[in-house]
Design a protein around this motif. Structure first.
Motif, PDB file in Angstrom:
ATOM      1  N   THR A  76       2.373   9.474 -10.309  1.00 55.22           N
ATOM      2  CA  THR A  76       2.412  10.466  -9.231  1.00 55.22           C
ATOM      3  C   THR A  76       1.116  10.356  -8.444  1.00 55.22           C
ATOM      4  OG1 THR A  76       3.797  11.966 -10.519  1.00 55.22           O
ATOM      5  CG2 THR A  76       2.589  12.903  -8.670  1.00 55.22           C
ATOM      6  N   LEU A  77       1.240  10.056  -7.162  1.00 52.10           N
ATOM      7  CA  LEU A  77       0.065   9.861  -6.322  1.00 52.10           C
ATOM      8  C   LEU A  77      -0.448  11.189  -5.787  1.00 52.10           C
ATOM      9  CD1 LEU A  77       1.398   6.979  -6.335  1.00 52.10           C
ATOM     10  CD2 LEU A  77       0.406   6.670  -4.072  1.00 52.10           C
ATOM     11  N   GLY A  78      -1.756  11.260  -5.601  1.00 52.29           N
ATOM     12  CA  GLY A  78      -2.348  12.424  -4.966  1.00 52.29           C
ATOM     13  C   GLY A  78      -2.230  12.339  -3.457  1.00 52.29           C
ATOM     14  N   THR A  79      -2.428  13.445  -2.806  1.00 54.30           N
ATOM     15  CA  THR A  79      -2.327  13.495  -1.352  1.00 54.30           C
ATOM     16  C   THR A  79      -3.428  12.672  -0.695  1.00 54.30           C
ATOM     17  OG1 THR A  79      -2.439  14.982   0.551  1.00 54.30           O
ATOM     18  CG2 THR A  79      -3.652  15.633  -1.400  1.00 54.30           C
ATOM     19  N   ILE A  80      -3.139  12.186   0.495  1.00 55.63           N
ATOM     20  CA  ILE A  80      -4.143  11.454   1.261  1.00 55.63           C
ATOM     21  C   ILE A  80      -4.977  12.388   2.106  1.00 55.63           C
ATOM     22  CG2 ILE A  80      -2.666  11.058   3.269  1.00 55.63           C
ATOM     23  CD1 ILE A  80      -3.874   8.287   3.538  1.00 55.63           C
TER      24      ILE A  80
ATOM     25  N   ALA B  64       0.856  -1.188   0.000  1.00 50.27           N
ATOM     26  CA  ALA B  64       0.000   0.000   0.000  1.00 50.27           C
ATOM     27  C   ALA B  64       0.892   1.238   0.000  1.00 50.27           C
ATOM     28  CB  ALA B  64      -0.924   0.009   1.211  1.00 50.27           C
ATOM     29  N   VAL B  65       0.603   2.183  -0.893  1.00 49.85           N
ATOM     30  CA  VAL B  65       1.436   3.372  -1.067  1.00 49.85           C
ATOM     31  C   VAL B  65       0.570   4.612  -0.822  1.00 49.85           C
ATOM     32  CG1 VAL B  65       3.068   4.558  -2.569  1.00 49.85           C
ATOM     33  CG2 VAL B  65       2.682   2.098  -2.859  1.00 49.85           C
ATOM     34  N   LEU B  66       1.074   5.529  -0.012  1.00 48.39           N
ATOM     35  CA  LEU B  66       0.382   6.796   0.223  1.00 48.39           C
ATOM     36  C   LEU B  66       1.407   7.911   0.408  1.00 48.39           C
ATOM     37  CD1 LEU B  66       0.469   7.318   3.632  1.00 48.39           C
ATOM     38  CD2 LEU B  66      -1.001   5.322   3.461  1.00 48.39           C
ATOM     39  N   THR B  67       0.956   9.131   0.214  1.00 47.58           N
ATOM     40  CA  THR B  67       1.905  10.246   0.215  1.00 47.58           C
ATOM     41  C   THR B  67       1.247  11.540   0.672  1.00 47.58           C
ATOM     42  OG1 THR B  67       3.509  11.453  -1.140  1.00 47.58           O
ATOM     43  CG2 THR B  67       1.438  10.862  -2.186  1.00 47.58           C
ATOM     44  N   ASP B  68       2.075  12.476   1.041  1.00 49.01           N
ATOM     45  CA  ASP B  68       1.705  13.871   1.337  1.00 49.01           C
ATOM     46  C   ASP B  68       0.584  14.019   2.348  1.00 49.01           C
ATOM     47  OD1 ASP B  68       3.219  15.795  -0.758  1.00 49.01           O
ATOM     48  OD2 ASP B  68       2.751  13.889  -1.714  1.00 49.01           O
ATOM     49  N   PRO B  69       0.672  13.394   3.533  1.00 43.45           N
ATOM     50  CA  PRO B  69      -0.305  13.735   4.576  1.00 43.45           C
ATOM     51  C   PRO B  69      -0.182  15.185   5.014  1.00 43.45           C
ATOM     52  CG  PRO B  69       1.395  12.277   5.444  1.00 43.45           C
ATOM     53  CD  PRO B  69       1.611  12.352   3.977  1.00 43.45           C
ATOM     54  N   GLN B  70       1.041  15.686   5.064  1.00 42.99           N
ATOM     55  CA  GLN B  70       1.332  17.110   5.284  1.00 42.99           C
ATOM     56  C   GLN B  70       0.484  17.692   6.412  1.00 42.99           C
ATOM     57  OE1 GLN B  70       2.368  18.659   1.386  1.00 42.99           O
ATOM     58  NE2 GLN B  70       2.119  20.737   2.129  1.00 42.99           N
ATOM     59  N   LEU B  71       0.708  17.191   7.610  1.00 42.00           N
ATOM     60  CA  LEU B  71      -0.074  17.578   8.777  1.00 42.00           C
ATOM     61  C   LEU B  71      -0.067  19.094   8.963  1.00 42.00           C
ATOM     62  CD1 LEU B  71       0.247  14.515   9.247  1.00 42.00           C
ATOM     63  CD2 LEU B  71       0.515  15.013  11.676  1.00 42.00           C
ATOM     64  N   MET B  72      -1.261  19.637   9.146  1.00 39.96           N
ATOM     65  CA  MET B  72      -1.399  21.084   9.286  1.00 39.96           C
ATOM     66  C   MET B  72      -0.780  21.549  10.602  1.00 39.96           C
ATOM     67  SD  MET B  72      -5.261  21.710   7.899  1.00 39.96           S
ATOM     68  CE  MET B  72      -4.981  23.469   7.765  1.00 39.96           C
TER      69      MET B  72
ATOM     70  N   PHE C 148       4.924  16.369   7.376  1.00 37.63           N
ATOM     71  CA  PHE C 148       4.543  17.599   8.069  1.00 37.63           C
ATOM     72  C   PHE C 148       4.487  18.736   7.051  1.00 37.63           C
ATOM     73  CE2 PHE C 148       7.676  15.307  10.865  1.00 37.63           C
ATOM     74  CZ  PHE C 148       6.726  14.507  11.468  1.00 37.63           C
ATOM     75  N   ASP C 149       3.730  19.763   7.381  1.00 39.43           N
ATOM     76  CA  ASP C 149       3.628  20.905   6.472  1.00 39.43           C
ATOM     77  C   ASP C 149       4.816  21.844   6.640  1.00 39.43           C
ATOM     78  OD1 ASP C 149       2.697  22.554   4.541  1.00 39.43           O
ATOM     79  OD2 ASP C 149       0.978  23.314   5.649  1.00 39.43           O
ATOM     80  N   GLY C 150       5.099  22.230   7.856  1.00 38.12           N
ATOM     81  CA  GLY C 150       6.219  23.139   8.099  1.00 38.12           C
ATOM     82  C   GLY C 150       7.373  22.458   8.795  1.00 38.12           C
ATOM     83  N   GLY C 151       7.640  21.195   8.438  1.00 39.61           N
ATOM     84  CA  GLY C 151       8.651  20.399   9.116  1.00 39.61           C
ATOM     85  C   GLY C 151      10.003  21.062   9.297  1.00 39.61           C
ATOM     86  N   PRO C 152      10.618  21.593   8.236  1.00 41.38           N
ATOM     87  CA  PRO C 152      11.954  22.177   8.406  1.00 41.38           C
ATOM     88  C   PRO C 152      11.972  23.434   9.272  1.00 41.38           C
ATOM     89  CG  PRO C 152      11.482  21.696   6.095  1.00 41.38           C
ATOM     90  CD  PRO C 152      10.202  21.581   6.836  1.00 41.38           C
ATOM     91  N   TYR C 153      10.832  24.090   9.445  1.00 38.43           N
ATOM     92  CA  TYR C 153      10.801  25.372  10.140  1.00 38.43           C
ATOM     93  C   TYR C 153      10.210  25.265  11.542  1.00 38.43           C
ATOM     94  CZ  TYR C 153      11.337  26.591   5.238  1.00 38.43           C
ATOM     95  OH  TYR C 153      11.775  26.647   3.935  1.00 38.43           O
ATOM     96  N   LEU C 154       9.809  24.070  11.952  1.00 31.68           N
ATOM     97  CA  LEU C 154       9.251  23.891  13.275  1.00 31.68           C
ATOM     98  C   LEU C 154      10.362  23.781  14.309  1.00 31.68           C
ATOM     99  CD1 LEU C 154       6.412  21.266  12.551  1.00 31.68           C
ATOM    100  CD2 LEU C 154       6.137  23.717  12.961  1.00 31.68           C
ATOM    101  N   SER C 155      10.081  24.271  15.489  1.00 32.66           N
ATOM    102  CA  SER C 155      11.003  24.065  16.595  1.00 32.66           C
ATOM    103  C   SER C 155      11.009  22.586  16.975  1.00 32.66           C
ATOM    104  CB  SER C 155      10.591  24.921  17.796  1.00 32.66           C
ATOM    105  OG  SER C 155       9.305  24.532  18.254  1.00 32.66           O
ATOM    106  N   ASP C 156      11.968  22.193  17.796  1.00 35.93           N
ATOM    107  CA  ASP C 156      12.032  20.796  18.213  1.00 35.93           C
ATOM    108  C   ASP C 156      10.761  20.381  18.943  1.00 35.93           C
ATOM    109  OD1 ASP C 156      14.515  20.551  17.091  1.00 35.93           O
ATOM    110  OD2 ASP C 156      15.608  20.902  18.960  1.00 35.93           O
TER     111      ASP C 156
END
Length: 533
Positions: free
Chosen positions: A317-321, A63-71, A119-127
């Motif tokens: 190319t899969l769409g977001t979940i 099963a393949v899924l992508t881009d949950p990109q948590l708000m 994650f949506d802002g993963g690189p810019y989030l604090s620890d």
């Protein structure tokens, strides 16, 4: 139908709607709209008999899924701990959790593959913020659970919303370390059945060639190319390979085509891209020689075919979940990987992909809103007498029928009177001619009916007298009616106000009953899917 019976009916309609929108809609992919893909005849050997659920045992289920990109706080211009942001996060997470447990896990996959952008802002989030998003991610996809699901193998791919691009790597190298400590290395390979999956960090492919991250990725790709290829290969890249602008994406695409974006080449530092450059795409195709390419990043479905030196290669190319990431039709993929030896390592028969769509959450919420408006309208206009609308329509049609019959009856009466009469010309003293109606064949006519009232030479018959008296009577009745209207009008306004108030109170009361029945059901469905079992 009485108002109470209407309320009971609306309660049942709401209950059925909530059960479908909050639960049954997520069963549709498993029950009818999607299935594991596999060939109808699998090499005609004894190992190719169907196993449970009609699936051949010589294929492994992926099963393949992508881009949950948590708000998070970067997704919307809202304060970090505001109620609006918390609600948006909750419903976004709830949809993905339902999709995972009700639509994906029932297929009983052997392997689950994530293609990045967790994650949506993963690189810019604090620890602290990153750890909070990580705990949400584990809760959504049940990574904290044990039981039978613990036997499913999980593989992760880095995305640009997880580690950023080369411009960020040079300034914040700790972002990559934070990611690798939780999800593992970014360039690796693994085998499912008799198929090799090659995962590459696509965010570094077009970075500065002399920087550590880009050189590490290309060294990994070169090492894979030098190995003896025993099995067909599937390339995993979060960012799609290069395609020409306006390249068609197939029938599954729902949004407009997204073309490549430009970035400052003079700085030689990558900041953002929609596709990998053509040079990097051609190079990686020649080195890895995949039979299939899987990617994400675009948030919408796209299927294209790339030409390489070893033949055409299809990319999915899969769409977001997630339903809140710009795609009204979230999706995932079922992939059957061969578990038996394939004569040719370049044969595309080693893998069979099948795209599956999840419920359209936006349409479900719109239907909730429309149903509420329809219920409100029905409760307001429903007759107070308790009779049905059909009965009221029948009464109205009866009145119309009575008026029509009365009209035709009056017409026939005048016609009959005209048929039994003849007109006589009479001249008055001034020389003006008058037509006077005379009844024909009326031997029993009374003398008082034939009486004439003479005025000079003009003749006035009894019919004229009757008409004048009727007109006088009508005028007197109109005057009396106006006097009565002046007295009744204030009372009518007061009665209408009372009717409106009564209907408003009745509507609120009936809505309260519907809410008292269905809100507990809705809350039960929410917590049923949200709480860990």
């Amino acid at each position: 139908m009485k108002v109470q019976e209407l309320t009971v009916l609306l309660c049942f309609i709401w209950a059925a709607t909530l059960l479908y929108g909050e639960m049954l809609a997520f069963w549709v992919p498993t029950l009818c709209s999607c299935s594991w893909p596999h060939p109808s005849n699998t090499h005609n050997n004894s190992n190719s008999t169907m196993s449970g659920g009609g699936y051949p045992p010589d294929y492994v289920k992926v099963a393949v899924l992508t881009d949950p990109q948590l708000m998070d706080r970067i997704s919307l211009p809202l304060p970090p701990k505001s109620l609006a942001l918390e609600i948006a996060q909750f419903y976004s997470d709830l949809f993905m959790r339902r999709s995972f447990f009700a639509s994906i896990l029932p297929f009983q996959p052997d392997v689950i593959l994530f293609l990045g952008d967790y994650f949506d802002g993963g690189p810019y989030l604090s620890d602290e913020g990153w750890q909070e998003s990580l705990s949400r991610f584990k809760h959504i996809f049940g990574l904290n659970r044990g039981g039978k699901d613990k036997d499913i193998k999980l593989y992760y791919l880095s995305g640009n919303h997880d580690i950023g691009y080369a411009s960020l790597h040079s300034r914040k190298p700790e972002v990559i370390k934070r990611y690798e400590n939780e999800f593992g290395t970014r360039n690796y390979r693994f085998t499912v059945g008799k198929v090799d999956f090659i995962a590459v960090d696509a965010q570094t492919l077009d970075g500065h060639p002399h920087r550590n991250e880009a050189s590490a990725t290309w060294n990994f790709v070169k090492n894979v190319s030098m190995d003896v290829q025993l099995h067909p290969r599937v390339l995993l890249t979060h960012i799609p390979l290069h395609r020409r602008d306006w390249t068609p994406c197939g029938p599954n695409r729902k949004s407009p085509i997204i073309n490549q974006v430009s970035f400052p080449l003079l700085l030689a530092i990558l900041q953002y891209q929609n596709y990998i450059t053509k040079e990097s795409s051609d190079r990686i195709l020649d080195l890895i020689k995949p039979v299939l390419i899987l990617s994400g990043h675009d948030h919408d479905q796209c299927t294209v075919t790339h030409e390489s030196r070893f033949g055409p290669v299809k990319e999915h190319t899969l769409g977001t979940i997630s339903w809140q990431q710009g795609n009204l039709y979230p999706s995932f993929m079922l992939l059957s990987a061969s578990n038996s030896a394939i004569p040719k390592t370049s044969s595309p028969e080693a893998v069979f992909p099948q795209l599956c769509f999840l419920p359209m959450q936006t349409h479900i919420y719109l239907w909730y809103l429309m149903l509420f408006v329809l219920n409100l309208f029905a409760l307001i206009i429903w007759p107070t007498s308790g009779t049905s609308i059909l009965h009221q329509c029948g009464v109205l049609l009866g009145y119309i029928k009575h008026l029509i019959s009365h009209f035709f009856r009056s017409g026939r009466k005048e016609k009959d009177e005209d048929e039994n009469c003849e007109y006589e010309m009479i001249w008055d003293a001034e020389g003006t001619m008058h037509l006077v109606k005379k009844i024909v064949n009326s031997p029993n006519t009374l003398s008082r009916d034939r009486g004439l009232i003479e005025r000079g030479s003009a003749v006035m018959r009894s019919t004229a007298k009757k008409t004048i008296s009727q007109e006088i009577e009508v005028c007197m009745n109109l005057d009396a009616g106006f006097d009565t209207m002046r007295k009744i009008l204030p009372r009518t306004n007061k009665s209408k106000t009372k009717i409106i108030v009564r209907r408003f109170i009745r509507t609120l009361r009936m809505l309260s009953v519907i809410a008292a029945v269905n809100i507990p059901l809705y809350m039960m469905l929410l917590f049923k899917d949200w709480i860990d079992k």
